[in-house]
Design a protein around this motif. Structure first.
Motif, PDB file in Angstrom:
ATOM      1  N   PHE A  37      80.479  -9.514  -0.365  1.00 37.27           N
ATOM      2  CA  PHE A  37      81.931  -9.326  -0.341  1.00 37.27           C
ATOM      3  C   PHE A  37      82.656 -10.362  -1.197  1.00 37.27           C
ATOM      4  N   SER A  38      82.100 -11.574  -1.322  1.00 35.39           N
ATOM      5  CA  SER A  38      82.724 -12.547  -2.227  1.00 35.39           C
ATOM      6  C   SER A  38      82.747 -11.985  -3.637  1.00 35.39           C
ATOM      7  N   TRP A  39      81.663 -11.328  -3.990  1.00 29.56           N
ATOM      8  CA  TRP A  39      81.545 -10.742  -5.314  1.00 29.56           C
ATOM      9  C   TRP A  39      82.528  -9.573  -5.464  1.00 29.56           C
ATOM     10  N   PHE A  40      82.677  -8.814  -4.400  1.00 27.67           N
ATOM     11  CA  PHE A  40      83.568  -7.665  -4.359  1.00 27.67           C
ATOM     12  C   PHE A  40      85.026  -8.119  -4.531  1.00 27.67           C
ATOM     13  N   TYR A  41      85.365  -9.267  -3.957  1.00 24.00           N
ATOM     14  CA  TYR A  41      86.730  -9.782  -4.001  1.00 24.00           C
ATOM     15  C   TYR A  41      86.996 -10.697  -5.193  1.00 24.00           C
ATOM     16  N   ALA A  42      85.946 -11.092  -5.914  1.00 25.16           N
ATOM     17  CA  ALA A  42      86.074 -12.168  -6.903  1.00 25.16           C
ATOM     18  C   ALA A  42      87.207 -11.924  -7.890  1.00 25.16           C
ATOM     19  N   PRO A  43      88.015 -12.947  -8.169  1.00 24.65           N
ATOM     20  CA  PRO A  43      89.109 -12.783  -9.102  1.00 24.65           C
ATOM     21  C   PRO A  43      88.587 -12.480 -10.507  1.00 24.65           C
ATOM     22  N   GLY A  88      90.347 -10.686   4.629  1.00 22.51           N
ATOM     23  CA  GLY A  88      89.237 -10.363   3.741  1.00 22.51           C
ATOM     24  C   GLY A  88      87.893 -10.617   4.409  1.00 22.51           C
ATOM     25  N   ILE A  89      87.807 -11.731   5.146  1.00 16.95           N
ATOM     26  CA  ILE A  89      86.544 -12.054   5.823  1.00 16.95           C
ATOM     27  C   ILE A  89      86.287 -11.068   6.959  1.00 16.95           C
ATOM     28  N   ILE A  90      87.354 -10.730   7.695  1.00 18.59           N
ATOM     29  CA  ILE A  90      87.168  -9.801   8.813  1.00 18.59           C
ATOM     30  C   ILE A  90      86.675  -8.447   8.301  1.00 18.59           C
ATOM     31  N   ALA A  91      87.227  -8.003   7.165  1.00 14.87           N
ATOM     32  CA  ALA A  91      86.777  -6.724   6.604  1.00 14.87           C
ATOM     33  C   ALA A  91      85.283  -6.776   6.324  1.00 14.87           C
ATOM     34  N   ALA A  92      84.818  -7.921   5.788  1.00 13.84           N
ATOM     35  CA  ALA A  92      83.381  -8.068   5.528  1.00 13.84           C
ATOM     36  C   ALA A  92      82.598  -8.011   6.837  1.00 13.84           C
ATOM     37  N   GLY A  93      83.139  -8.646   7.881  1.00 11.97           N
ATOM     38  CA  GLY A  93      82.454  -8.660   9.170  1.00 11.97           C
ATOM     39  C   GLY A  93      82.412  -7.292   9.818  1.00 11.97           C
ATOM     40  N   LEU A  94      83.457  -6.502   9.580  1.00 13.06           N
ATOM     41  CA  LEU A  94      83.502  -5.175  10.194  1.00 13.06           C
ATOM     42  C   LEU A  94      82.397  -4.273   9.657  1.00 13.06           C
ATOM     43  N   TRP A  95      82.026  -4.501   8.431  1.00 10.94           N
ATOM     44  CA  TRP A  95      81.035  -3.618   7.792  1.00 10.94           C
ATOM     45  C   TRP A  95      79.742  -3.533   8.622  1.00 10.94           C
ATOM     46  N   PRO A  96      79.039  -4.672   8.870  1.00 16.76           N
ATOM     47  CA  PRO A  96      77.851  -4.554   9.724  1.00 16.76           C
ATOM     48  C   PRO A  96      78.190  -4.200  11.175  1.00 16.76           C
ATOM     49  N   GLN A  97      79.328  -4.658  11.667  1.00 15.50           N
ATOM     50  CA  GLN A  97      79.644  -4.413  13.073  1.00 15.50           C
ATOM     51  C   GLN A  97      79.843  -2.913  13.334  1.00 15.50           C
ATOM     52  N   ILE A  98      80.518  -2.224  12.410  1.00 11.39           N
ATOM     53  CA  ILE A  98      80.714  -0.777  12.562  1.00 11.39           C
ATOM     54  C   ILE A  98      79.350  -0.081  12.587  1.00 11.39           C
ATOM     55  N   LEU A 115      80.133 -15.889   8.021  1.00  5.47           N
ATOM     56  CA  LEU A 115      80.964 -15.338   6.949  1.00  5.47           C
ATOM     57  C   LEU A 115      82.020 -16.340   6.502  1.00  5.47           C
ATOM     58  N   VAL A 116      82.637 -17.021   7.476  1.00  3.38           N
ATOM     59  CA  VAL A 116      83.662 -18.009   7.133  1.00  3.38           C
ATOM     60  C   VAL A 116      83.028 -19.106   6.277  1.00  3.38           C
ATOM     61  N   SER A 117      81.845 -19.547   6.690  1.00  3.76           N
ATOM     62  CA  SER A 117      81.170 -20.615   5.975  1.00  3.76           C
ATOM     63  C   SER A 117      80.817 -20.194   4.547  1.00  3.76           C
ATOM     64  N   ILE A 118      80.299 -18.987   4.376  1.00  8.04           N
ATOM     65  CA  ILE A 118      79.863 -18.534   3.057  1.00  8.04           C
ATOM     66  C   ILE A 118      81.053 -18.182   2.165  1.00  8.04           C
ATOM     67  N   MET A 119      82.061 -17.525   2.729  1.00 10.34           N
ATOM     68  CA  MET A 119      83.099 -16.954   1.873  1.00 10.34           C
ATOM     69  C   MET A 119      84.224 -17.932   1.534  1.00 10.34           C
ATOM     70  N   THR A 120      84.662 -18.757   2.496  1.00  5.75           N
ATOM     71  CA  THR A 120      85.812 -19.623   2.204  1.00  5.75           C
ATOM     72  C   THR A 120      85.642 -21.062   2.676  1.00  5.75           C
ATOM     73  N   GLU A 121      84.653 -21.345   3.502  1.00  5.74           N
ATOM     74  CA  GLU A 121      84.546 -22.658   4.166  1.00  5.74           C
ATOM     75  C   GLU A 121      85.848 -23.008   4.875  1.00  5.74           C
ATOM     76  N   GLY A 122      86.489 -22.000   5.428  1.00  5.54           N
ATOM     77  CA  GLY A 122      87.724 -22.242   6.181  1.00  5.54           C
ATOM     78  C   GLY A 122      88.971 -22.289   5.321  1.00  5.54           C
ATOM     79  N   GLY A 123      88.805 -22.332   4.022  1.00  7.64           N
ATOM     80  CA  GLY A 123      89.954 -22.476   3.127  1.00  7.64           C
ATOM     81  C   GLY A 123      90.608 -21.151   2.805  1.00  7.64           C
ATOM     82  N   PRO A 124      91.546 -21.075   1.899  1.00  2.45           N
ATOM     83  CA  PRO A 124      92.205 -22.208   1.243  1.00  2.45           C
ATOM     84  C   PRO A 124      93.140 -22.961   2.196  1.00  2.45           C
TER      85      PRO A 124
END
Lengths: 295, 281
Positions: A124-130, A159-169, A231-240
């Motif tokens: 998903f990071s790749w999917f969202y990448a600017p 954005g992170i929640i959307a990524a999490g929903l994918w496997p959860q669904i 997901l939080v750790s991989i995608m944003t580390e809690g940021g920005p």
């Protein structure tokens, strides 16, 4: 020995069978819960002396803006994550047919659950990448300017929640597919003869029979939402700027990472998260306990 | 059956369904397909801005690069070395606890059972500081055993729930009959119950394999260097080094995903049986 054993075998056997598992579970799970509570009253860097500071860690939390953000995000996670339940049901209904190849479709739809959340986060990071991410390009095509979801403090959590929903669904879907498979056909036929169809059939005939599946789906979704760390750790580390932090990640950050080693404060955050989860866990246990003792 | 079988609907509805099915699947797996294609896209394509077109050739060398320039092989090995003992350990422990809780009536029975169930749901963070501290003081920080021992203990919670419910569903007369014959309790466990547990053991093994292979939190808390880091933690640290090298990130991701995916496809029936335990009454 042997006569004592013979006489009391049935009474002693369960404890002997339980001993190794119970011991391991106590050492690594039960006792650490209480140790964490204890540590939460100390100021401790993990190496030196522990200094007793009473409830100072908890007092600090009430005025910690990151704590407020994390808590708010946890609630957003919880609410939005529960969308996985109706979404999973929808896909399960869509796939509950007997056309050729449907088995392969079902397993491929389940795919996202099998892969690691680390990989999901990278995907998903790749999917969202600017500038070159697919979502960015699509939005740019449609509106003229792309949106870098994970770099936007207002959007990162979603954005992170959307990524999490994918496997959860996918997980919820498989629960409901199994449930639908076991719906009593005679009841469905009877309701159909009475003219029930579509939504009314789903609501009054099917959903009541799917209740065990719904219960498990809600349990795993609530727990999954509050456990969100990978997901939080991989995608944003809690940021920005800490905008996508959640309690589970903030605790880790405080205790082990760039903010330095504040084990006491980290433990106190964990205790708060534990308290929140215990509300849900007690609810689940209460229901299971009732089912168990009724039988 | 719900919904109404598509075969009972109009010809048009059947056509729409036949088209909607693959379309929905492609949409659903789109992010994954994108990564799979990127993993064989040559770096030159990415540099030239060809992010979504057809790769100019299939760059299998991306995988070669990942293995040559990173400790990927070591990470994969570490993952196996942590995962396999965890599967064996937690299944073995929970066969015994599950047997004890399913077969014997004693006062603390339900209490212990629900302690396992509740423990399985707690947030990892409440365990983090003490478990890390204990692992350090046992000299097992950044080792396979430090990680595997924790996993064995924690997974025993879920496995006990599973095994206990499975044994509870077995015909109790079998055990009664054996007791009348005077068979010792451990022999009942070993010779009567254990042989019937094969489906449960298979289902739990694939599930635990997947859970542990995919674990990231404990991998980051209990290991720090490539000597012991499993692939999830390894991939995360490589991701930090590979800024904008998406072809390598993708290849690494695919490699990390392969073993659980293979496990799932080989053992699909068991996997789903394990995951949906309790979803039907």
């Amino acid at each position: 020995m042997s006569t004592y054993w013979k006489a009391n075998q049935r009474r002693l056997a369960p404890w002997l069978f339980l001993a190794p598992g119970l011991l391991m579970f106590a050492i690594y799970v039960i006792i650490p819960i209480f140790q964490s509570m204890w540590i939460s009253f100390y100021d401790w860097d993990g190496l030196g002396e522990k200094v007793w500071i009473g409830t100072a860690n908890y007092a600090e939390m009430t005025s910690d803006p990151n704590m407020v953000t994390s808590f708010k995000n946890n609630i957003i996670w919880l609410v939005l994550y529960l969308l996985a339940v109706p979404a999973g049901l929808f896909i399960a209904i869509f796939l509950n047919q007997t056309v050729s190849g449907i088995r392969i479709y079902k397993s491929l739809f389940f795919f996202p659950f099998v892969i690691s959340q680390v990989v999901v986060g990278l995907i998903f990071s790749w999917f969202y990448a600017p500038n070159f991410g697919l979502l960015y390009l699509v939005i740019e095509k449609l509106t003229g300017t792309g949106i870098a979801v994970l770099a936007d403090p207002d959007l990162a959590t979603y954005g992170i929640i959307a990524a999490g929903l994918w496997p959860q669904i996918a997980y919820v879907m498989i629960l409901y597919l199994t449930g639908l498979n076991n719906v009593a056909p005679d009841q469905v036929e009877a309701a159909r003869l009475d003219g029930a169809k579509g939504w009314r059939m789903l609501w009054y005939v099917i959903l009541p029979q799917l209740r065990p599946a719904t219960f498990i789906a809600v349990v795993v979704t609530v727990i999954g939402a509050l456990r969100s760390f990978d997901l939080v750790s991989i995608m944003t580390e809690g940021g920005p700027f800490g905008s996508s932090n959640v309690l589970s990640y903030y605790m880790y950050e405080k205790a082990l990472s760039e903010y330095g080693y504040r084990m006491g404060y980290g433990a106190a955050i964990a205790v708060v998260l534990f308290g929140i989860m215990m509300i849900f866990i007690s609810g689940f246990i209460w229901k299971m306990w009732r089912d168990e003792t009724e039988r | 059956m719900f919904p109404r079988p598509i075969q009972h609907r109009s010809q048009t509805a059947q056509w729409v369904y036949a088209i909607a099915l693959p379309l929905a699947l492609i949409l659903w797996l789109f992010p994954l397909l994108g990564v799979a294609i990127t993993s064989v896209r040559p770096a030159s394509d990415l540099a030239a801005g060809n992010y979504f077109g057809i790769p100019s050739y299939l760059a299998w060398e991306n995988y070669g690069d990942v293995f040559r320039n990173t400790p990927m092989l070591q990470y994969i090995k570490n993952s196996f070395i942590v995962t396999i003992p965890t599967v064996i350990g937690s299944v073995a422990l929970s066969l015994m606890t599950g047997f004890a809780l399913a077969v014997y009536k004693f006062r603390a029975n339900l209490l212990i059972f629900f302690m396992f169930v509740a423990g399985n749901f707690v947030p990892f963070q409440i365990l983090m500081v003490p478990v890390r501290d204990m692992t350090l003081s046992l000299g097992m920080y950044n080792t396979y055993w430090g990680l595997a021992l924790f996993h064995i203990a924690f997974q025993t919670g879920f496995c006990t729930l599973f095994m206990r419910n499975f044994i509870k569903a077995l015909p109790f007369e079998l055990i009664e009959a054996a007791r009348v014959e005077g068979v010792a309790e451990w022999r009942i466990f070993w010779f009567i119950v254990l042989p019937l547990m094969r489906p449960a053991i298979a289902a739990l093994s694939v599930l635990i394999f997947t859970f542990i292979w995919n674990d990231f939190f404990w991998a980051t808390v209990l290991t720090t260097s490539p000597e012991a880091q499993p692939i999830t933690a390894g991939l995360s640290s490589l991701n930090g080094q590979w800024v904008a090298a998406w072809h390598l990130v993708s290849a690494g991701s695919i490699l990390a995903a392969l073993p659980p995916v293979a496990m799932f496809f080989l053992m699909q029936k068991h996997f789903i049986a394990g995951l949906t335990l309790g979803a039907v009454k």
